[in-house]
Design a protein around this motif. Sequence first.
Motif, PDB file in Angstrom:
ATOM      1  N   ARG A 156       0.813  -1.216   0.000  1.00  0.00           N
ATOM      2  CA  ARG A 156       0.000   0.000   0.000  1.00  0.00           C
ATOM      3  C   ARG A 156       0.848   1.268   0.000  1.00  0.00           C
ATOM      4  NH1 ARG A 156      -5.280   0.738   2.237  1.00  0.00           N
ATOM      5  NH2 ARG A 156      -5.043  -1.209   3.402  1.00  0.00           N
ATOM      6  N   THR A 182       2.578   2.790  -7.760  1.00  0.00           N
ATOM      7  CA  THR A 182       1.333   3.028  -8.492  1.00  0.00           C
ATOM      8  C   THR A 182       1.064   4.509  -8.716  1.00  0.00           C
ATOM      9  OG1 THR A 182       0.072   2.934  -6.423  1.00  0.00           O
ATOM     10  CG2 THR A 182       0.277   0.907  -7.677  1.00  0.00           C
ATOM     11  N   THR A 183       1.609   5.368  -7.876  1.00  0.00           N
ATOM     12  CA  THR A 183       1.391   6.807  -8.038  1.00  0.00           C
ATOM     13  C   THR A 183       2.522   7.482  -8.807  1.00  0.00           C
ATOM     14  OG1 THR A 183       2.402   7.187  -5.863  1.00  0.00           O
ATOM     15  CG2 THR A 183      -0.003   6.979  -5.960  1.00  0.00           C
ATOM     16  N   TRP A 202      -3.186  -0.913  -5.320  1.00  0.00           N
ATOM     17  CA  TRP A 202      -4.151  -0.319  -4.387  1.00  0.00           C
ATOM     18  C   TRP A 202      -4.919   0.793  -5.062  1.00  0.00           C
ATOM     19  CZ3 TRP A 202      -6.185  -2.019  -0.117  1.00  0.00           C
ATOM     20  CH2 TRP A 202      -5.497  -2.939   0.678  1.00  0.00           C
ATOM     21  N   GLU A 203      -4.228   1.610  -5.824  1.00  0.00           N
ATOM     22  CA  GLU A 203      -4.883   2.691  -6.558  1.00  0.00           C
ATOM     23  C   GLU A 203      -4.851   2.322  -8.035  1.00  0.00           C
ATOM     24  OE1 GLU A 203      -3.327   6.518  -5.658  1.00  0.00           O
ATOM     25  OE2 GLU A 203      -3.243   6.140  -3.495  1.00  0.00           O
ATOM     26  N   ALA A 204      -5.827   1.507  -8.451  1.00  0.00           N
ATOM     27  CA  ALA A 204      -5.871   1.018  -9.827  1.00  0.00           C
ATOM     28  C   ALA A 204      -6.452   2.100 -10.729  1.00  0.00           C
ATOM     29  CB  ALA A 204      -6.700  -0.257  -9.903  1.00  0.00           C
ATOM     30  N   ARG A 205      -5.589   2.986 -11.198  1.00  0.00           N
ATOM     31  CA  ARG A 205      -6.038   4.079 -12.051  1.00  0.00           C
ATOM     32  C   ARG A 205      -6.453   3.560 -13.426  1.00  0.00           C
ATOM     33  NH1 ARG A 205      -1.285   8.630 -11.236  1.00  0.00           N
ATOM     34  NH2 ARG A 205      -1.458   8.869  -8.971  1.00  0.00           N
ATOM     35  N   THR A 253      -2.933  -6.030  -1.741  1.00  0.00           N
ATOM     36  CA  THR A 253      -4.277  -6.241  -2.264  1.00  0.00           C
ATOM     37  C   THR A 253      -4.626  -7.713  -2.390  1.00  0.00           C
ATOM     38  OG1 THR A 253      -3.434  -6.073  -4.534  1.00  0.00           O
ATOM     39  CG2 THR A 253      -4.316  -4.064  -3.531  1.00  0.00           C
ATOM     40  N   ARG A 283      -3.271  -6.578  -8.480  1.00  0.00           N
ATOM     41  CA  ARG A 283      -4.031  -5.321  -8.541  1.00  0.00           C
ATOM     42  C   ARG A 283      -3.390  -4.262  -7.653  1.00  0.00           C
ATOM     43  NH1 ARG A 283      -7.863  -3.039  -5.316  1.00  0.00           N
ATOM     44  NH2 ARG A 283      -8.000  -4.876  -3.968  1.00  0.00           N
TER      45      ARG A 283
END
Length: 356
Positions: free
Chosen positions: A146, A151-152, A168-171, A210, A166
């Motif tokens: 997380r 991811t960001t 955490w922030e699946a844009r 996740t 997957r």
Amino acid sequence: MNTERIRPGHAGTGRSNPTLEDIATAAGVSRSTASRAINGGDRVSPQAQAAVDAAVVELGYTPNRAARSLVTRRTSSIALVIPEPDIRIMADPFFAVIITGITDALRETDVQLVLLMSRNGDDSGRVLRYLRGGHVDGAIVVSHHRDDPWTTSLPGTGLPTVFIGRPWEARPGVPYVDTDNYQGGRLAAQHLAAGGRTRVGTVAGPADMTAAADRLAGWREGLREAGLAEGTVVHADFTTVGGQEAALRLFEEAPELDGVFAASDLMALGVLEAVRRRGRSVPEDVAVVGYDNHALSATAVPPLTTVTQPMSAMAATACRILLEEIDSPGARPAPFIYPAELVVRESSGGRRLSAP
């Protein structure tokens, strides 16, 4: 008079490797046409392509990768980022299967794999700087947490990136490959309930991943559907030692347990040992279900019932999607989710279940 043909780049030049100019001369085309033909055939006629191909074979031409990268902006390499401690990576067969799956997928290409192992803090920043520096054409990230920045941070760099698991922030537009972890946890609960187990608990994975969260959510849903109480939940770290320690705590809180779902096969091996240390037997006293279907699950004592995670196929699919993203930027592929399937062995008994 000696009429033997003198090959360009081989006589009187002192060079052992022909140049692009030599290829163009031998093929009877311009240097730019020869370059386009060697680098993919864009805007090259079939006749010119055939002539260049023949010249490459005749002269034994080997492209200068460094010079080519200046033109194409390609490095012919991709990165596999694993944000885990080195000792975890070396001890868990999951990562060996992932690496093997990617290298197999790259076997018919000229692309090389760069392995980047990273932990939180300075290591993450160092790896991000490397990835942003143009050293690779794309990245695959696996086993992310997380609080990891992947991811960001990565999608905003423009570097093609695919996640295994997957995020955490699946844009939207950030591709990932996964197994249906929710359905896998649900199948485990249904299987134990169908086998007559009524006092069950789970050794869940890390709460900041996740895969673990989805497996736990599916497990809880399966218990609700079976009319069973949620039972005790103890989190561990996807290792055998962690699974054993968590299972011992599980039995301390609920000594009457007759069924345990462990969110990975390595943790399930720890559960088997914890059951033995409690003086009980598997599956007579306690049924055990794992997750992954590692090769080691079939050789456990007793052989382990487990949910299949097609790790090699997931790795190959992630690699294929990444190469497509590199070749065709902006394709925005949808997530690829493998269905859940339960493989029943002696650790639980009962009938085989698969996703509807």
